[in-house]
Each structure stands twice: as structure tokens, then as C-alpha cells.
Design a protein around this motif. Structure first.
Motif, PDB file in Angstrom:
ATOM      1  N   CYS A   1       0.823  -1.214   0.000  1.00  0.00           N
ATOM      2  CA  CYS A   1       0.000   0.000   0.000  1.00  0.00           C
ATOM      3  C   CYS A   1       0.854   1.260   0.000  1.00  0.00           C
ATOM      4  CB  CYS A   1      -0.936   0.004   1.208  1.00  0.00           C
ATOM      5  SG  CYS A   1      -2.224  -1.259   1.147  1.00  0.00           S
ATOM      6  N   PHE A   2       1.958   1.227   0.747  1.00  0.00           N
ATOM      7  CA  PHE A   2       2.871   2.370   0.746  1.00  0.00           C
ATOM      8  C   PHE A   2       3.406   2.625  -0.660  1.00  0.00           C
ATOM      9  CE2 PHE A   2       3.952   1.892   5.474  1.00  0.00           C
ATOM     10  CZ  PHE A   2       3.180   2.979   5.812  1.00  0.00           C
ATOM     11  N   GLY A   3       3.822   1.564  -1.329  1.00  0.00           N
ATOM     12  CA  GLY A   3       4.342   1.722  -2.678  1.00  0.00           C
ATOM     13  C   GLY A   3       3.296   2.268  -3.626  1.00  0.00           C
ATOM     14  N   TYR A   4       2.080   1.736  -3.529  1.00  0.00           N
ATOM     15  CA  TYR A   4       0.975   2.174  -4.385  1.00  0.00           C
ATOM     16  C   TYR A   4       0.666   3.651  -4.148  1.00  0.00           C
ATOM     17  CZ  TYR A   4      -3.321   1.440  -7.110  1.00  0.00           C
ATOM     18  OH  TYR A   4      -4.298   1.472  -8.074  1.00  0.00           O
ATOM     19  N   ALA A   5       0.476   4.016  -2.877  1.00  0.00           N
ATOM     20  CA  ALA A   5       0.105   5.392  -2.538  1.00  0.00           C
ATOM     21  C   ALA A   5       1.246   6.366  -2.805  1.00  0.00           C
ATOM     22  CB  ALA A   5      -0.315   5.462  -1.074  1.00  0.00           C
ATOM     23  N   ASN A   6       2.475   5.955  -2.497  1.00  0.00           N
ATOM     24  CA  ASN A   6       3.616   6.851  -2.711  1.00  0.00           C
ATOM     25  C   ASN A   6       3.828   7.143  -4.187  1.00  0.00           C
ATOM     26  OD1 ASN A   6       3.986   6.791   0.037  1.00  0.00           O
ATOM     27  ND2 ASN A   6       6.140   6.224  -0.052  1.00  0.00           N
ATOM     28  N   TYR A   7       3.590   6.148  -5.026  1.00  0.00           N
ATOM     29  CA  TYR A   7       3.748   6.401  -6.461  1.00  0.00           C
ATOM     30  C   TYR A   7       2.786   7.483  -6.915  1.00  0.00           C
ATOM     31  CZ  TYR A   7       3.861   5.940 -11.472  1.00  0.00           C
ATOM     32  OH  TYR A   7       3.975   6.233 -12.808  1.00  0.00           O
ATOM     33  N   LEU A   8       1.525   7.346  -6.556  1.00  0.00           N
ATOM     34  CA  LEU A   8       0.514   8.301  -6.998  1.00  0.00           C
ATOM     35  C   LEU A   8       0.698   9.674  -6.352  1.00  0.00           C
ATOM     36  CD1 LEU A   8      -2.671   6.030  -6.962  1.00  0.00           C
ATOM     37  CD2 LEU A   8      -1.256   6.672  -8.922  1.00  0.00           C
ATOM     38  N   SER A   9       1.114   9.683  -5.087  1.00  0.00           N
ATOM     39  CA  SER A   9       1.225  10.950  -4.358  1.00  0.00           C
ATOM     40  C   SER A   9       2.544  11.662  -4.587  1.00  0.00           C
ATOM     41  CB  SER A   9       1.040  10.703  -2.855  1.00  0.00           C
ATOM     42  OG  SER A   9      -0.225  10.160  -2.571  1.00  0.00           O
ATOM     43  N   TYR A  10       3.616  10.885  -4.782  1.00  0.00           N
ATOM     44  CA  TYR A  10       4.949  11.482  -4.824  1.00  0.00           C
ATOM     45  C   TYR A  10       5.678  11.280  -6.151  1.00  0.00           C
ATOM     46  CZ  TYR A  10       4.125  11.278   0.235  1.00  0.00           C
ATOM     47  OH  TYR A  10       3.590  11.391   1.482  1.00  0.00           O
ATOM     48  N   PHE A  11       5.750  10.035  -6.615  1.00  0.00           N
ATOM     49  CA  PHE A  11       6.635   9.732  -7.734  1.00  0.00           C
ATOM     50  C   PHE A  11       6.070  10.112  -9.096  1.00  0.00           C
ATOM     51  CE2 PHE A  11       7.956   6.452  -4.503  1.00  0.00           C
ATOM     52  CZ  PHE A  11       9.087   7.165  -4.114  1.00  0.00           C
ATOM     53  N   THR A  12       4.849  10.638  -9.135  1.00  0.00           N
ATOM     54  CA  THR A  12       4.334  11.222 -10.371  1.00  0.00           C
ATOM     55  C   THR A  12       4.615  12.719 -10.413  1.00  0.00           C
ATOM     56  OG1 THR A  12       2.167  11.506  -9.305  1.00  0.00           O
ATOM     57  CG2 THR A  12       2.499   9.514 -10.635  1.00  0.00           C
TER      58      THR A  12
END
Length: 359
Positions: free
Chosen positions: A69-80
């Protein structure tokens, strides 16, 4: 041939399936902690074996699921986005998790007599030389979030390449085999690569779940036969190990069987949460848990620590354990609602006052 580069796309729509997934993970973790801390039945009782299997299954799926979940959320919130746009959000999130760890860790010391509440003990906890039980997972959450900040550009580069993602996932899985745990005597290093000195959830070994979450978010993966088959194959060695040895693989430090074992059930959880999101209107009491994960995990720890001390000489059967678990979750939900209502009512007033002061 160069690996294909994926241009990150941010989504404007909140993915409630991930909130549902976090909710079910929290429900499981708190249930597991409640059973481990409070439930007491006869050693030869079949119920005891059932409880053991339930808690082990919860242990298998929960931490891996949170990293996903951290990876999923961090991608959308940060890594985009660009680093400068999100660095303050990442740091604030890391600080919140670190404070939650300190509160949980010191709460354990206060409620249990196994640790001396001395200046030396305090310093050891502050610098992660001593890590109290039932709080290690919060510290590991902090490690992965702060690593997202420190290695932001590298993770963003890896997330844009299928080849680099596969390599990074393979390295993470292989680390369960090649890391010499018995020689890792430093707790701080153990948080990153694993150790047998304490019950660590090492970032390196669990990193592949974080990267899988990044991959799922980037490609908006739902149901795919290929993912189902791969996750099934990854989990099969865990099942075979259990059937042959009549025991569970090593969790601390994690073996390759343990690390890969949750792949299939976690994917089923993920698909179930997508189905729930599509099938039903928003189930707010359930979503509230996933949207306030840290609050639930911290408060449940404090409540269970206090109950453990209060009920130390009591025999708590499974039925009463479930009742206590239900009451704890209801109390935390009530407190969450009160905090939410206060924020909704107070913030407009604060903004109004600030506007008047500016004028």
C-alpha cells in the motif's frame, strides 16, 4: 535494447480500493495483537492451535500488505511529481510515523516492567538501539518513508522502467538468502537489511512489496491472469514448507518462504477490495480505518498494553478476546469521528480568524 520508459501519470480520482485494503490489514493486525497480548487458553487446547494459525496468517499478510500500500500510494502521491513539489509532504509523513513509534515504544516501557525507565534506556530507544516489542513495524514504516525521500530520484527512475523494477524486486527477494543475519549486530543496520538480534521487519527484504505497489499503481493493474499465476507460484513454496515441516517458516529474520508466501493471498485481498469498491457505495466506517491507519495502530497498541497490565492475572478466552477487540475498534472509531468533526468545525473558524487578522 533499452528498457521501456514509462511516463508517470497522476490520478485525480482517489483509489478507495487501497483504503479498503489498508482497513482490512489494520483490522487483522489489531486482531492479531489482541490475541497475542490477551488471549490465554490451555496449551493442549485445539483453540490455541487455531489462534496460533490465525495470528501467523495475519502476520504473514499484514506487514507485506502495508508495504504494498505504501508503494501504491507513494507512487501516486509522490513519484508522479517532482521532488521539490512533495519533499515537505514526505518529511511530514515520516515525522508523524516516527512520533507514533516513539509514543508506542515508550508506552510499552511504561506499561510493562521488563524495561527500566532510565535515561540510558530512553536514549537507546531514541537512537533505535533498543526497540520495544509491538512497535517495530512502525519504525519500519518510518524507514521506508524516509528512504523514499532520500532515494527519491532513484526510486522514480526504477519505477519508470520495467527492467529496473524486475531487477530491484529480484534483489529484494534474493536478499533473504544472501544476507548473513547472524553477523548483523547493529540494530540500526538490522532495520535495513535484517538481523536476528530483535524482531526486525527489514526494509530490503520487504522492499519488493513496495515496488510491486509502485508497479500496480503505475500500470493501474487490476485482474491479470499473469499476475495471478506468478503470485500463486511465489506463495507455493510457503505452503509446501508448512506441509512438510508442520510449522511456519522463519519470520524473524524473514526467510524466502515467509517473504514470498503472502504474494497470492495479498493479490486476492487486492482484487476483493477492488470488487468491494465497484460493488458497493462507500462504506465509511470501514474506509475510516484505512484513511486513519496510523491513528488506529497507535491507539490500539496503547489500549492493548493497558489492558494486558490490567488483566494480567485473568484467563481471557477466545470469546472475550473477540469482545475486547470489537470494543477497542469501536472506541477508536468513535475517537476518530470526534477528531474529524472537530477539524471540520474548527478549521473554518480558524481560517476566518486568520482572514480577519490579515485585514
Amino acid at each position: 535494447m533499452a528498457s521501456a520508459q514509462i511516463v508517470p501519470q497522476a490520478s485525480s480520482k482517489r483509489n478507495f480500493s487501497i483504503d479498503y485494503l489498508k482497513s482490512f490489514l489494520v483490522l487483522g493486525m489489531v486482531l492479531g495483537h489482541t490475541m497475542q497480548l490477551l488471549c490465554s487458553v490451555a496449551a493442549s487446547n485445539m483453540i490455541r492451535n487455531l489462534i496460533y494459525c490465525i495470528t501467523q496468517y495475519i502476520n504473514l499478510i499484514t506487514f507485506s500488505g502495508f508495504f504494498f500500500c505504501f508503494g501504491y500510494a507513494n507512487y501516486l502521491s509522490y513519484f508522479t511529481k517532482e521532488r521539490k513539489e512533495v519533499k515537505s509532504k514526505i518529511i511530514n509523513n515520516a515525522v508523524r510515523i516516527l512520533l507514533a513509534y516513539y509514543i508506542s515504544a515508550f508506552a510499552y516501557i511504561i506499561f510493562f516492567a521488563d524495561f527500566d525507565f532510565s535515561f540510558q534506556q530512553t536514549v537507546q530507544i531514541l537512537i533505535f538501539s533498543k526497540i520495544p516489542p509491538f512497535s517495530e513495524f512502525l519504525l519500519s514504516f518510518f524507514v521506508i518513508i524516509i528512504s523514499s525521500f532520500l532515494f527519491f530520484d532513484l526510486i522514480k527512475k526504477i519505477s519508470a522502467s520495467n527492467l529496473l523494477l524486475i531487477i530491484a524486486i529480484a534483489v529484494s527477494l534474493m536478499s533473504t538468502i544472501v544476507v548473513p543475519y547472524k553477523y548483523i549486530n547493529n540494530n540500526q543496520l538490522g532495520l535495513i537489511i535484517g538481523t536476528n538480534q530483535f524482531s526486525a521487519f527489514p526494509m530490503l527484504q520487504y522492499l519488493w512489496f513496495f515496488l510491486a505497489g509502485v508497479w500496480f499503481a503505475r500500470d493501474n493493474i487490476k485482474f491479470r491472469w499473469s499476475v495471478l499465476v506468478v503470485s500463486f507460484l511465489l506463495s507455493m513454496p510457503f505452503v509446501v514448507y508448512c506441509l512438510i515441516t508442520h510449522n511456519f517458516p522463519d519470520r524473524f529474520p524473514p526467510s524466502i518462504y515467509w517473504i514470498a508466501g503472502s504474494a497470492f493471498p495479498l493479490y486476492l485481498y487486492y482484487m476483493f477490495c477492488i470488487w468491494v469498491e465497484r460493488r458497493f457505495a462507500q462504506i465509511h466506517p470501514v474506509l475510516s480505518i484505512g484513511q486513519n491507519t496510523l491513528f488506529y495502530l497507535l491507539l490500539s497498541n496503547i489500549f492493548l498494553f493497558s489492558l494486558k497490565v490490567k488483566l494480567v492475572n485473568r484467563i481471557i478466552g477466545l470469546d472475550r478476546t473477540i469482545l475486547i477487540y470489537t470494543l477497542v475498534m469501536m472506541v477508536i472509531y468513535f475517537l476518530t469521528k470526534q477528531v474529524s468533526n472537530f477539524k471540520q468545525n474548527a478549521m473554518p473558524a480558524i481560517k476566518k480568524v486568520a482572514t480577519v487578522d490579515d485585514k
